[in-house]
Each structure stands twice: as C-alpha cells, then as structure tokens.
Design an enzyme around this catalytic site. Structure first.
Site, PDB file in Angstrom:
ATOM      1  N   LYS A   1       2.052  -4.419   0.341  1.00  0.00           N
ATOM      2  CA  LYS A   1       1.178  -5.520  -0.079  1.00  0.00           C
ATOM      3  C   LYS A   1       0.276  -4.979  -1.181  1.00  0.00           C
ATOM      4  CE  LYS A   1      -2.061  -9.114   1.372  1.00  0.00           C
ATOM      5  NZ  LYS A   1      -2.487 -10.046   2.419  1.00  0.00           N
TER       6      LYS A   1
ATOM      7  N   GLU B   1      -0.841  -1.564   2.584  1.00  0.00           N
ATOM      8  CA  GLU B   1      -1.646  -2.328   1.614  1.00  0.00           C
ATOM      9  C   GLU B   1      -2.689  -1.451   0.923  1.00  0.00           C
ATOM     10  OE1 GLU B   1      -4.356  -6.387   1.123  1.00  0.00           O
ATOM     11  OE2 GLU B   1      -4.077  -5.561   3.123  1.00  0.00           O
TER      12      GLU B   1
END
Length: 296
Positions: A214, A177
């Site tokens: 992400k 992420e």
C-alpha cells in the site's frame, strides 16, 4: 488457512480496497468529517459506537459490494463487532463478497532519520490468532517516510518485512504500507529509495511468501510498475494520502494497475445528517469514481 477464492479475488478482481480502519487517533477526525462533533460523545466507548454506526452505514449501502470493492480494511474493534447480526468479516464476505483485512499496527513511533517506524507490537501473535478465528484474510501496517533519508527508509522497509514474515507465518496476507508523506520535500527522491529497498526485499522472499503493498501515489506516473509486476506481490494499492478525492482519483487513473485503498477519499461527502437515500447516493457516487480510477 488462506481462502483460495479470496486470494484470486484480491489478485485478479476488478475494483478497489475500502479502508475503514480509522483508529483511536484518527477517529475523531473521521467523525468530524462525517458531521459528528466531539461534543456528541463523552468517552471512547461512545466514540467507537458512533464510528461503528458510520462504518455499518457504509458497509450496508447497496453500492458497497463486490461489483466495485475487492476488500475492506477493518480496525481491531470493528473485527469484534457485528453488522446485521454477523461478525463484520463474515458479513463482508458472506453478504457482500468483499474480502476482510485487519489493521494490526499500534501507531507510529516518533520521527527519527526522516521516518516514523511502527511502534512495537508485543501482542501481535495473539491478534493474528484472533484474526484467523474471525476469518480475516490479510493485515495492514503503516509506517511514514518524511524525508529521502536512505538509512531511515531502509529501516522502514526492513521493519515492515520482519512483521510481514510473522503475519505470513500465521497464514495471513500482509499489506506492507510505507507511506511517503505527500507534503514531504523531495517526495520523488524518497520514492526512488523506497522502490529500490522494496525490490531488494521482495527478491529475497520465498516462492510461497506473497505480500501486498500500500503506497502513496507516485510523483512519476507508473513509477511502481516493477512492484506491480513482481511475482511476490499479489496487488499494489494506493492511499489517498490527504489529497481530495477528485485529485486522488486523477493521479490514480494515470497509474496503470494501481488500485485505490482510500479512507478519507471514500467517505468524503457523506454525513450523519443525510437521509438513507442521500447517504446511499453519495457513497455510490464515491465508490463509482474510485472504481473507475482503479481499473485503468
């Protein structure tokens, strides 16, 4: 060992990933939005009890199930707690058909080169061992990009992949992420640099090394198509990044194949004072709109 049924579900299922992983720093904010103010708890233990009650309420809601939700990201403490008499991960998978993930990072380092790397994680191997014992499928770790600084963005991606390799070696699927701050100057330029760095390192992975990503919803619609289509990427999920849910959903729906992994966007509109009926109706509405935006 990786659960093949869970792998298939995450890779090919219709739905989104619920982010229930607010940690020490973001828990007071999450509780406040839920209608629980800081004067309602006097220490960290009480705070974590209250957030677990909130998360339990979300996870046990009738609409929180595999019809719309593929996975849920848990905070470390949540993994060791129970929901209806089962460890949280077992409850999610056995009762709801929802695949459990764990947030493993220890927060962000101070900003340098226009980015915030992750803090050191000296006990990661121990945590991954516990995650396996608790039947966790994958992990998530977050860095933040504030400016389109090529050196900074390269460091973020290199650190993420280094940790991802440690996670894959433990038999878990990493969610990488590198969040681009939605308020940053030149967000689009940061995304161009980020995509190139991600593609470079994805191309270096072996055939049995698979990751999830992400990402912040890109400024240019479908800009992450090559990442979504990459053979080493199981799934690309999007964070709500502070956009209100309606706006996050609209932006998400414009990106084919990108699915939600919202935290604030998921719990927006639910509150501690709602009756069970009101709460369940509110969360059902939230889940439905995020699901619809995720299946475009």
């Amino acid at each position: 060992m990786m659960n093949q049924e869970q792998f298939e579900r995450v890779k090919n299922g219709k739905g989104f990933v619920a982010a229930l992983d607010q940690s020490g720093g973001s828990t007071p904010k999450a509780l406040k939005l839920y209608g629980v103010s800081e004067d309602q708890y006097s220490n960290e233990d009480e705070m974590y009890d209250l957030i677990h009650e909130m998360r339990t309420r979300v996870m046990t809601a009738p609409s929180f199930n595999s019809d719309s939700i593929l996975g849920a990201i848990l905070f470390e403490q949540t993994m060791d707690r129970e929901v209806e008499g089962k460890y949280t991960a077992d409850y999610l998978w056995e009762e709801k058909g929802v695949v459990p993930f764990l947030k493993v990072d220890k927060g962000l380092a101070d900003e340098m080169d226009g980015v915030q790397l992750m803090k050191e994680m000296p006990n990661l191997d121990d945590l991954l061992k516990r995650a396996n014992e608790r039947h966790i499928f994958g992990t998530k770790m977050r860095s933040v990009i504030k400016e389109p600084n090529p050196a900074g963005i390269r460091k973020v991606v290199e650190q993420q992949f280094e940790v991802a390799k440690q996670i894959m070696a433990a038999g878990l699927v990493p969610i990488i992420e590198p969040e681009v701050d939605i308020h940053s100057q030149d967000k689009e330029k940061s995304e161009e640099l980020l995509k190139q760095e991600l593609l470079n390192l994805l191309d270096s992975l072996g055939e049995d090394e698979n990751v999830m990503l992400k990402l912040t919803i890109p400024t240019v619609n479908n800009f992450y198509k090559e990442l979504i289509d990459h053979p080493r990427v199981i799934r690309v999920v999007a964070l709500s990044g502070g956009y209100p849910r309606k706006e996050a959903n609209e932006k998400l729906a414009a990106n084919n194949g990108l699915i939600a992994s919202f935290s604030r966007g998921l719990s927006e509109g639910v509150s501690a004072s709602q009756s069970e009926e009101e709460f369940n109706a509110s969360i059902a509405d939230s889940i439905q709109t995020i699901y619809e935006a995720s299946i475009t």
